[in-house]
Design an enzyme around this catalytic site. Structure first.
Site, PDB file in Angstrom:
ATOM      1  N   ARG A  46      -5.063  11.101  -9.137  1.00 19.97           N
ATOM      2  CA  ARG A  46      -3.675  11.362  -9.276  1.00 19.97           C
ATOM      3  C   ARG A  46      -2.778  12.847  -9.111  1.00 19.97           C
ATOM      4  NH1 ARG A  46      -3.200  13.810 -14.136  1.00 19.97           N
ATOM      5  NH2 ARG A  46      -1.293  13.098 -15.134  1.00 19.97           N
ATOM      6  N   SER A 117      -0.269   1.331 -17.789  1.00 21.97           N
ATOM      7  CA  SER A 117      -0.506   2.166 -19.364  1.00 21.97           C
ATOM      8  C   SER A 117       0.241   1.395 -19.784  1.00 21.97           C
ATOM      9  CB  SER A 117      -0.149   3.870 -18.394  1.00 21.97           C
ATOM     10  OG  SER A 117      -0.702   3.899 -18.159  1.00 21.97           O
ATOM     11  N   LYS A 146      -3.079  15.962 -19.728  1.00 23.63           N
ATOM     12  CA  LYS A 146      -1.188  15.352 -19.403  1.00 23.63           C
ATOM     13  C   LYS A 146      -0.934  15.776 -20.308  1.00 23.63           C
ATOM     14  CE  LYS A 146       0.348  10.706 -19.526  1.00 23.63           C
ATOM     15  NZ  LYS A 146       1.255  10.970 -18.587  1.00 23.63           N
TER      16      LYS A 146
HETATM   17  C1  LIG Z   1      -6.365   4.164 -15.991  1.00 26.58           C
HETATM   18  C2  LIG Z   1      -5.120   5.092 -16.240  1.00 26.58           C
HETATM   19  N1  LIG Z   1      -4.471   4.868 -17.223  1.00 26.58           N
HETATM   20  C3  LIG Z   1      -3.276   5.656 -18.051  1.00 26.58           C
HETATM   21  C4  LIG Z   1      -2.838   6.422 -17.185  1.00 26.58           C
HETATM   22  C5  LIG Z   1      -1.457   6.893 -17.363  1.00 26.58           C
HETATM   23  O1  LIG Z   1      -0.587   6.850 -16.498  1.00 26.58           O
HETATM   24  P1  LIG Z   1       1.163   6.981 -17.097  1.00 26.58           P
HETATM   25  O2  LIG Z   1       1.632   6.907 -17.578  1.00 26.58           O
HETATM   26  O3  LIG Z   1       1.476   6.687 -15.540  1.00 26.58           O
HETATM   27  O4  LIG Z   1       0.603   8.240 -16.658  1.00 26.58           O
HETATM   28  P2  LIG Z   1       0.394  10.211 -15.118  1.00 26.58           P
HETATM   29  O5  LIG Z   1      -0.893   9.585 -14.643  1.00 26.58           O
HETATM   30  O6  LIG Z   1       1.197   8.871 -14.305  1.00 26.58           O
HETATM   31  O7  LIG Z   1       1.264  11.127 -15.041  1.00 26.58           O
HETATM   32  C6  LIG Z   1      -3.451   6.773 -15.368  1.00 26.58           C
HETATM   33  N2  LIG Z   1      -2.952   7.395 -14.996  1.00 26.58           N
HETATM   34  N3  LIG Z   1      -4.671   5.715 -15.418  1.00 26.58           N
HETATM   35  C1  LIG Z   2      -4.046  10.559 -17.297  1.00 28.53           C
HETATM   36  C2  LIG Z   2      -4.018  10.841 -18.771  1.00 28.53           C
HETATM   37  N1  LIG Z   2      -2.827   9.087 -19.371  1.00 28.53           N
HETATM   38  C3  LIG Z   2      -3.184   9.604 -20.433  1.00 28.53           C
HETATM   39  C4  LIG Z   2      -2.724   8.505 -21.297  1.00 28.53           C
HETATM   40  O1  LIG Z   2      -2.897   8.135 -22.301  1.00 28.53           O
HETATM   41  O2  LIG Z   2      -2.336   7.885 -20.657  1.00 28.53           O
HETATM   42  S1  LIG Z   2      -4.019  10.814 -20.587  1.00 28.53           S
HETATM   43  C5  LIG Z   2      -4.462  11.279 -18.880  1.00 28.53           C
HETATM   44  C6  LIG Z   2      -4.930  12.164 -18.980  1.00 28.53           C
HETATM   45  C7  LIG Z   2      -6.871  12.244 -19.124  1.00 28.53           C
HETATM   46  O3  LIG Z   2      -7.475  13.369 -19.038  1.00 28.53           O
HETATM   47  P1  LIG Z   2      -8.954  14.052 -19.800  1.00 28.53           P
HETATM   48  O4  LIG Z   2     -10.054  12.741 -19.823  1.00 28.53           O
HETATM   49  O5  LIG Z   2      -9.425  15.129 -19.244  1.00 28.53           O
HETATM   50  O6  LIG Z   2      -8.177  14.019 -21.220  1.00 28.53           O
END
Ligand SMILES: Cc1ncc(COP(=O)(O)OP(=O)(O)O)c(N)n1
Ligand SMILES: Cc1nc(C(=O)O)sc1CCOP(=O)(O)O
Ligand SMILES: [Mg+2]
Length: 216
Positions: A46, A117, A146
């Site tokens: 990512r 997601s 995020k």
């Molecule tokens: C395993 C997993 N779950 C949720 C996310 C979040 O995807 P998304 O809402 O498209 O946000 P971004 O990661 O693209 O910013 C994820 N990456 N992985």
């Molecule tokens: C990539 C991403 N997606 C989210 C969602 O809610 O869909 S939260 C997230 C970031 C997760 O990072 P951390 O483990 O450092 O909290």
């Protein structure tokens, strides 16, 4: 090739590590190797947001991490960038509600793993119909990683999905650490996905190991 089975997908989710160079305190390749040695079960590339690599640098960096994953037989999933996933012949992609639709992405990637997601029962049902192999549900807890994450929802949606008898493999995401991972599994998830709990640790091997103990 055929679509991954639900049982096999479930086996890949217990400790799902997500990372880009922008998330790492230490050398990203070293972080990934330590996380693999400690027992992560799947990896998502990512490379996104502030300080992330772009263009050729992003591609070259993705190849390096993919090579590490291949060597250790860890599935390499690409976030958002379907063209990159296809060009690298990655094991799968992860998309959200603001990305291309799951239906179109499924047509583009064939039998590769597709993660989606979701934030409501309607989105869950649509993602399943459109060909998702697993769902990411969050943020379960507060996350600093995020910036555009939705509001914290705990394990409520995961529990509602399971109460409806929906069996698709699920990972919780957002603010998950070794201290709260067990509650996500108890809520009905098959695994936890984490970024900072491993990527920002001074001791990625130890942190991933603690998560593994908590999530299995
Ligand atoms: C395993 C997993 N779950 C949720 C996310 C979040 O995807 P998304 O809402 O498209 O946000 P971004 O990661 O693209 O910013 C994820 N990456 N992985
Ligand atoms: C990539 C991403 N997606 C989210 C969602 O809610 O869909 S939260 C997230 C970031 C997760 O990072 P951390 O483990 O450092 O909290
Ligand atoms: Mg996305």
């Amino acid at each position: 090739m055929s679509r991954i089975s639900t049982d096999r997908m479930r086996e890949l989710l217990p400790l799902y590590f997500i990372m880009g160079s922008q998330n790492c305190k230490l050398n990203p390749e070293e972080v990934l190797i330590k996380a693999i040695e400690a027992g992560i079960t799947q990896f998502q590339f990512r490379e996104k947001g502030e300080n992330s690599l772009k263009g050729r640098d992003k591609i070259e960096f993705a190849k390096k991490l993919q090579t590490i994953c291949k060597k250790h037989k860890i599935p390499f999933i690409v976030n958002d960038d379907i063209e990159l996933a296809i060009a690298l012949d990655a094991d799968g992609v992860h998309i959200g509600q603001d990305d291309e639709s799951a239906e179109i992405v499924r047509q583009k990637i064939g039998d590769k793993i597709l993660g989606v997601s979701t934030h409501s029962i309607e989105e869950v049902e649509k993602a399943i119909l459109e060909g998702a192999d697993y769902l990411g549900i969050g943020p379960v807890f507060h996350t600093k990683t995020k910036k555009d994450a939705k509001s914290v929802q705990g394990t409520e949606l995961i529990e509602r999905v399971r109460d409806k008898g929906i069996q698709i493999p699920i990972v919780g995401i957002g603010g998950i650490t070794a201290h709260n991972a067990a509650s996500v599994i108890k809520g009905g998830a098959d695994g936890v996905s984490v970024v900072s709990a491993i990527s920002m640790s001074d001791e990625p091997y130890e942190s991933a190991g603690e998560l593994r103990k908590a999530a299995f």
